[in-house]
Design an enzyme around this catalytic site. Structure first.
Site, PDB file in Angstrom:
ATOM      1  N   MET A  31      -3.715  -2.837   3.264  1.00 46.28           N
ATOM      2  CA  MET A  31      -4.527  -3.855   3.924  1.00 46.28           C
ATOM      3  C   MET A  31      -5.787  -4.059   3.099  1.00 46.28           C
ATOM      4  O   MET A  31      -6.588  -3.132   2.939  1.00 46.28           O
ATOM      5  CB  MET A  31      -4.875  -3.428   5.358  1.00 46.28           C
ATOM      6  CG  MET A  31      -3.673  -3.392   6.300  1.00 46.28           C
ATOM      7  SD  MET A  31      -4.091  -2.776   7.962  1.00 46.28           S
ATOM      8  CE  MET A  31      -4.096  -0.990   7.652  1.00 46.28           C
ATOM      9  N   ALA A  32      -5.933  -5.259   2.553  1.00 49.46           N
ATOM     10  CA  ALA A  32      -7.082  -5.553   1.696  1.00 49.46           C
ATOM     11  C   ALA A  32      -8.386  -5.378   2.467  1.00 49.46           C
ATOM     12  O   ALA A  32      -8.527  -5.864   3.585  1.00 49.46           O
ATOM     13  CB  ALA A  32      -6.973  -6.972   1.149  1.00 49.46           C
ATOM     14  N   GLN A  55      -0.163  -1.891  -5.120  1.00 45.77           N
ATOM     15  CA  GLN A  55       0.403  -3.194  -4.788  1.00 45.77           C
ATOM     16  C   GLN A  55      -0.277  -4.280  -5.616  1.00 45.77           C
ATOM     17  O   GLN A  55      -1.503  -4.344  -5.673  1.00 45.77           O
ATOM     18  CB  GLN A  55       0.237  -3.519  -3.305  1.00 45.77           C
ATOM     19  CG  GLN A  55       0.958  -4.810  -2.919  1.00 45.77           C
ATOM     20  CD  GLN A  55       0.759  -5.203  -1.473  1.00 45.77           C
ATOM     21  OE1 GLN A  55      -0.276  -5.717  -1.107  1.00 45.77           O
ATOM     22  NE2 GLN A  55       1.782  -4.964  -0.645  1.00 45.77           N
ATOM     23  N   CYS A  82       1.896 -11.420   2.022  1.00 43.89           N
ATOM     24  CA  CYS A  82       0.575 -11.822   2.501  1.00 43.89           C
ATOM     25  C   CYS A  82       0.562 -13.307   2.854  1.00 43.89           C
ATOM     26  O   CYS A  82       0.906 -14.150   2.023  1.00 43.89           O
ATOM     27  CB  CYS A  82      -0.484 -11.531   1.452  1.00 43.89           C
ATOM     28  SG  CYS A  82      -2.149 -11.972   1.975  1.00 43.89           S
ATOM     29  N   LYS A 140       7.346  -6.021  -0.783  1.00 40.63           N
ATOM     30  CA  LYS A 140       6.989  -6.273   0.616  1.00 40.63           C
ATOM     31  C   LYS A 140       7.103  -7.773   0.876  1.00 40.63           C
ATOM     32  O   LYS A 140       6.528  -8.579   0.146  1.00 40.63           O
ATOM     33  CB  LYS A 140       5.582  -5.790   0.930  1.00 40.63           C
ATOM     34  CG  LYS A 140       5.253  -5.793   2.424  1.00 40.63           C
ATOM     35  CD  LYS A 140       3.944  -5.050   2.704  1.00 40.63           C
ATOM     36  CE  LYS A 140       3.767  -4.807   4.203  1.00 40.63           C
ATOM     37  NZ  LYS A 140       3.539  -6.044   4.972  1.00 40.63           N
ATOM     38  N   ASN A 156       8.139  -3.339   9.569  1.00 35.80           N
ATOM     39  CA  ASN A 156       6.695  -3.483   9.717  1.00 35.80           C
ATOM     40  C   ASN A 156       6.413  -4.624  10.696  1.00 35.80           C
ATOM     41  O   ASN A 156       7.162  -5.579  10.777  1.00 35.80           O
ATOM     42  CB  ASN A 156       6.092  -3.764   8.328  1.00 35.80           C
ATOM     43  CG  ASN A 156       4.620  -4.112   8.360  1.00 35.80           C
ATOM     44  OD1 ASN A 156       4.200  -5.123   7.801  1.00 35.80           O
ATOM     45  ND2 ASN A 156       3.805  -3.288   8.992  1.00 35.80           N
ATOM     46  N   ASP A 176       3.642  -5.004  14.358  1.00 31.86           N
ATOM     47  CA  ASP A 176       3.426  -4.691  15.773  1.00 31.86           C
ATOM     48  C   ASP A 176       3.909  -3.298  16.177  1.00 31.86           C
ATOM     49  O   ASP A 176       4.186  -3.057  17.355  1.00 31.86           O
ATOM     50  CB  ASP A 176       4.106  -5.732  16.675  1.00 31.86           C
ATOM     51  CG  ASP A 176       3.498  -7.114  16.541  1.00 31.86           C
ATOM     52  OD1 ASP A 176       2.460  -7.244  15.866  1.00 31.86           O
ATOM     53  OD2 ASP A 176       4.071  -8.072  17.108  1.00 31.86           O
TER      54      ASP A 176
END
Length: 377
Positions: free
Chosen positions: A45-46, A98, A128, A167, A228, A230
């Site tokens: 997560m950036a 990543q 993303c 991803k 991936n 929730d």
């Protein structure tokens, strides 16, 4: 350094968790020639999964913690922001880098660059949905061009001697869920693991993730597929794994303010705990959920490391969002009332330095632990 007294000088998540250690041998899943320690990963997560967060996620039981997204544009490699994102330590586990971009040769060059810096694996971001990423036909925007996807994957896999992973999302929109096609392209190109977020690019983070497409993708390929989207509790992880037959799960936004979550889920999956238990936190078994004191200890360790990593000025500011997420978690657990949390957050956001934040954390811990760990007013 951030310090709030001796009450927090304790091992990470001790007591009942110590009686349920994770396996010391690597988990049997293979990512190329690499083995994570379990099948519950922390998502990249950036602006969030920096080195301090990745270290603590691994130390508290996550199997893998993927680094923040890095641009394939190496003209940015010497910027302060990029250099901070490149930092790694042995405490953060396997070094999974990543990269994001849209040009095959550029991505291949970036992969070689990061392997030279010590990357154990390269993860390519095609998931993303951010506008600033998709504007350049990178991230999840690439899913609309299957030929370019194939060119990128072939270029990167051929460029480096380490495992390359991917991803993605389930597709570009609900009418174009081409995740299974992308997965087959990936496997043929030599991708060693695929992580699938259960939303389309058009969904961004709205609505709920769906797992039927992930199940279809699992059936379409033989490489490990990680689910991936929730996944915010032990029960949800079990449901998703059962529904999709995925090899593992990746925890993203649910770990914000709850760094203990991936490790808690990993322990529950390993020990098959929680199926018949009364939940202490919705979806979690009481045998594994950290106490309020333990959660506070972990949060304070996290903020301490943020200050050490970024320095007083930047560390103080970055700590604010993590503290807000932590307070939100306490509210969701009915440990802290909404208005009390809001007051703490507003006060914390005004604090200018490490010492002031330490004092505020001491006040919060006194309020919570001094009255039995519950302050719901």
């Amino acid at each position: 350094m951030l310090s709030v007294g001796s009450r927090f000088a304790l091992p990470l998540l001790h007591s009942h968790l110590d009686s349920l250690p994770l396996e010391t041998e690597p988990f049997p899943m293979h990512i190329g020639g690499l083995k994570p320690y379990n099948n519950v990963f922390l998502a990249p997560m950036a602006g969030v999964t920096d080195l301090p967060m990745r270290e603590l996620a691994i130390e508290t039981g996550a199997g893998l913690a993927v680094g923040e997204m890095l641009s394939a544009d190496l003209s940015l490699a010497q910027t302060h922001k990029t250099q901070l994102r490149q930092q790694h330590s042995d405490s953060a586990g396997l070094r999974a880098i990543q990269i994001v971009g849209y040009e095959p040769a550029q991505l291949a060059t970036a992969a070689r660059f990061n392997v030279a810096l010590g990357a154990d694996m390269i993860d390519i971001n095609m998931g993303c949905p951010a506008k600033k990423v998709c504007r350049r036909a990178a991230g999840s925007a690439l899913l609309a061009d299957e030929q370019l996807v194939e060119q990128i994957l072939n270029a990167v896999v051929r460029a480096v001697p380490v495992p390359v992973t991917l991803k993605i999302r389930t597709g570009t929109d609900h009418d174009h869920r081409n995740g299974a096609t992308i997965a087959r392209i990936a496997e043929q190109a030599g991708i060693q693991m695929l992580t699938v977020h259960g939303r389309t690019r058009a969904d961004r983070f709205k609505g709920s993730a769906e797992y039927d497409t992930i199940a279809t993708i699992v059936d379409a390929v033989s490489i490990p597929v990680i689910a991936n989207g929730d996944i915010d509790s032990t029960d949800k992880a079990k449901t998703v794994l059962s529904h999709t037959n995925a090899a593992g799960v990746m925890i993203g936004r649910a770990a914000q303010g709850q760094l203990w979550l991936p490790g808690t889920i990993a322990r529950a999956l390993e020990h098959r705990i929680g199926d018949q238990s009364t939940p202490h936190i919705k979806g979690h078994s009481p045998e594994l959920t950290p106490s309020v004191a333990e959660q506070l200890a972990l949060h304070i360790r996290h903020l301490t490391r943020l200050h050490a990593f970024y320095g007083d000025f930047l560390g103080t500011r970055i700590s604010r969002k993590h503290h807000a997420w932590f307070l939100g978690s306490l509210v969701s657990q009915n440990v802290l009332g909404q208005q009390v949390a809001l007051a703490h957050r507003q006060q914390f956001n005004q604090l200018p330095n490490t010492a002031a934040q330490a004092a505020a954390l001491q006040c919060l811990s006194d309020d919570l632990l001094g009255i039995g760990g519950h302050m719901a007013a």
